[in-house]
Design a protein around this motif. Structure first.
Motif, PDB file in Angstrom:
ATOM      1  N   ARG A 172      12.516  45.327  24.776  1.00 50.95           N
ATOM      2  CA  ARG A 172      11.727  45.824  26.042  1.00 50.95           C
ATOM      3  C   ARG A 172      12.895  46.774  27.123  1.00 50.95           C
ATOM      4  N   HIS A 173      14.313  46.877  25.705  1.00 48.67           N
ATOM      5  CA  HIS A 173      15.249  47.955  26.542  1.00 48.67           C
ATOM      6  C   HIS A 173      15.673  48.470  25.417  1.00 48.67           C
ATOM      7  N   PRO A 174      14.830  49.434  25.077  1.00 46.43           N
ATOM      8  CA  PRO A 174      15.574  50.076  23.846  1.00 46.43           C
ATOM      9  C   PRO A 174      16.608  50.900  23.999  1.00 46.43           C
ATOM     10  N   ASP A 175      17.372  51.435  25.145  1.00 43.20           N
ATOM     11  CA  ASP A 175      18.044  52.114  25.198  1.00 43.20           C
ATOM     12  C   ASP A 175      19.515  52.058  24.962  1.00 43.20           C
ATOM     13  N   THR A 176      19.441  50.436  24.723  1.00 44.22           N
ATOM     14  CA  THR A 176      20.292  49.813  25.321  1.00 44.22           C
ATOM     15  C   THR A 176      21.526  49.948  24.063  1.00 44.22           C
ATOM     16  N   HIS A 177      22.678  49.667  24.669  1.00 42.25           N
ATOM     17  CA  HIS A 177      24.056  49.768  23.531  1.00 42.25           C
ATOM     18  C   HIS A 177      24.380  48.166  23.862  1.00 42.25           C
ATOM     19  N   LEU A 178      24.944  47.806  22.232  1.00 42.63           N
ATOM     20  CA  LEU A 178      25.534  46.902  22.592  1.00 42.63           C
ATOM     21  C   LEU A 178      27.331  46.922  22.109  1.00 42.63           C
ATOM     22  N   VAL A 179      28.068  46.707  22.767  1.00 38.38           N
ATOM     23  CA  VAL A 179      29.209  47.140  22.367  1.00 38.38           C
ATOM     24  C   VAL A 179      29.978  45.685  21.831  1.00 38.38           C
ATOM     25  N   PHE A 180      30.877  45.628  20.830  1.00 44.51           N
ATOM     26  CA  PHE A 180      31.578  44.633  20.493  1.00 44.51           C
ATOM     27  C   PHE A 180      32.885  45.111  20.171  1.00 44.51           C
ATOM     28  N   LEU A 181      34.046  44.277  21.012  1.00 42.61           N
ATOM     29  CA  LEU A 181      35.923  44.682  21.108  1.00 42.61           C
ATOM     30  C   LEU A 181      35.807  43.589  20.528  1.00 42.61           C
ATOM     31  N   GLY A 182      37.387  43.329  19.504  1.00 44.16           N
ATOM     32  CA  GLY A 182      38.238  42.640  19.950  1.00 44.16           C
ATOM     33  C   GLY A 182      38.329  42.240  17.965  1.00 44.16           C
ATOM     34  N   PRO A 183      39.101  41.635  17.416  1.00 43.17           N
ATOM     35  CA  PRO A 183      39.932  41.323  16.278  1.00 43.17           C
ATOM     36  C   PRO A 183      38.713  41.003  15.405  1.00 43.17           C
ATOM     37  N   ARG A 184      38.635  41.389  14.236  1.00 44.73           N
ATOM     38  CA  ARG A 184      37.328  40.907  13.434  1.00 44.73           C
ATOM     39  C   ARG A 184      38.349  39.354  12.759  1.00 44.73           C
ATOM     40  N   TRP A 185      37.035  38.281  13.014  1.00 39.27           N
ATOM     41  CA  TRP A 185      37.760  37.175  12.384  1.00 39.27           C
ATOM     42  C   TRP A 185      37.713  36.389  10.865  1.00 39.27           C
TER      43      TRP A 185
END
Length: 359
Positions: free
Chosen positions: A202-215
């Protein structure tokens, strides 16, 4: 009044329980209390951070003298994720003969030793809880009702926000969904990764940003399995980048299933951003569905639908973000929390002195 906090922290990560301890300690120090932090494992960098806020960090005492004129008036232990710290705090308080307080700060689903946590809470003179759901659970587990005190928490965003720079650096021109927190499955980062294809339909230009420690041990493998230029993953970031990401995003998605009150939600509302949450005990108290965010089942389909609903309707998204910000200003401040906790300390100390004077 002299207060001794017991908490080890998550350095180099900074989890919600650690931030709660630090902000409360800082607020008490500003009010003139003699505040120190006891930790069995806090490293030099964490100690320097606390010292910068005027808080002295010391190792856990091996022995204590009940007659020490410098003994504390209250011992307060944080974070049931480290039950041995609650036990250590209880033992210190009993050895000094002073009141003991606990802030569990984490949900039972992540407690490594449930009985140790509950035993410390049952023996505590005060237990600070964040929702009525947490209070009712403690009550059902035998924690005296008189010892349970409701508090809130608030955001703390010391960094300088530059949303334009953040978007430019990462090549983001369209919608941006932000996951901010430890990358552990109970926080829902894998659910959001699996929701990505449905969001892009539905929103092909959406960026998913993941920030934080890799647990999680396989965290990087999870991101490799979902590799796409529209997924941006970084580990720990500084306060400027954190604040910039919150200011740059369209919404924050943390579909956590094991939590009490994710501090990230308050930080999102501080930047007038709506949140997508999932079901955990008390989630409906924290996020008012349709008012300051959406609560969706912790599965890719429902999370994708909630994200798309907010991306579909910019006016609704802005309205929810503003209402979250208004709630924050009205109800969720560290100043109010610090004052509430200080009042409980004062009542405990007065009762203790009255008891000692009656002997």
């Amino acid at each position: 009044m002299r207060v001794r906090y017991v908490h080890r922290g998550y350095f180099p990560a900074r989890a919600g329980a650690e931030l709660m301890t630090q902000y409360l300690a800082e607020g008490m120090a500003r009010r003139g209390l003699d505040v120190r932090m006891h930790s069995g494992r806090m490293d030099d960098d964490s100690a320097r951070f606390m010292a910068g806020m005027g808080i002295r960090v010391e190792p856990l005492p091996r022995t204590v003298d009940p007659g020490d004129p410098d003994r504390p008036d209250v011992v307060h232990a944080f974070d049931a994720f480290h039950p041995e710290d609650l036990r250590a705090g209880l033992e210190l308080a009993r050895a000094w003969g002073v009141p003991f307080a606990v802030t569990p700060a984490s949900a039972p689903g992540v407690w490594p030793d449930r009985e140790t946590v509950l035993d410390a809470c049952r023996q505590a003179d005060a237990v600070f809880v964040l929702t009525t759901a947490e209070r009712d659970m403690m009550d059902a587990e035998g924690v005296p009702r008189r010892a349970l005190h409701m508090v809130t928490q608030g955001p703390h965003l010391p960094g300088t926000a530059d949303p334009g720079r953040f978007r430019s650096v990462h090549g983001i021109s369209g919608p941006m969904v932000l996951f901010l927190g430890r990358k552990m499955r109970s926080k829902g980062y894998t659910v959001l990764l699996e929701a990505a294809p449905a969001i892009w339909e539905r929103h092909p230009d959406t960026h998913l940003v993941f920030l934080g420690p890799r647990w999680d041990d396989d965290c990087l493998e999870q991101f490799r399995a979902h590799a796409d230029p529209r997924i941006i993953e970084e580990g720990l970031v500084d306060e400027d980048d954190k604040h910039s990401a919150l200011a740059a995003c369209d919404l924050v998605c943390l579909p956590s299933t094991v939590d009490v009150f994710p501090l990230v939600y308050a930080e999102a509302w501080a930047c007038a951003k709506p949140v997508v949450a999932s079901d955990f005990a008390g989630s409906s108290e924290v996020v008012r569905h349709g008012h300051d965010g959406l609560v969706a089942a912790a599965a890719p389909g429902p999370v994708a639908e909630a994200v798309c609903r907010l991306l579909d309707d910019p006016a609704e998204r802005v309205r929810m973000g503003r209402q979250g910000n208004e709630k924050l200003r009205r109800e969720l401040t560290w100043d109010a929390t610090t004052e509430r906790v200080r009042q409980v300390y004062s009542a405990l100390v007065s009762a203790q002195r009255h008891k000692e004077g009656a002997r």
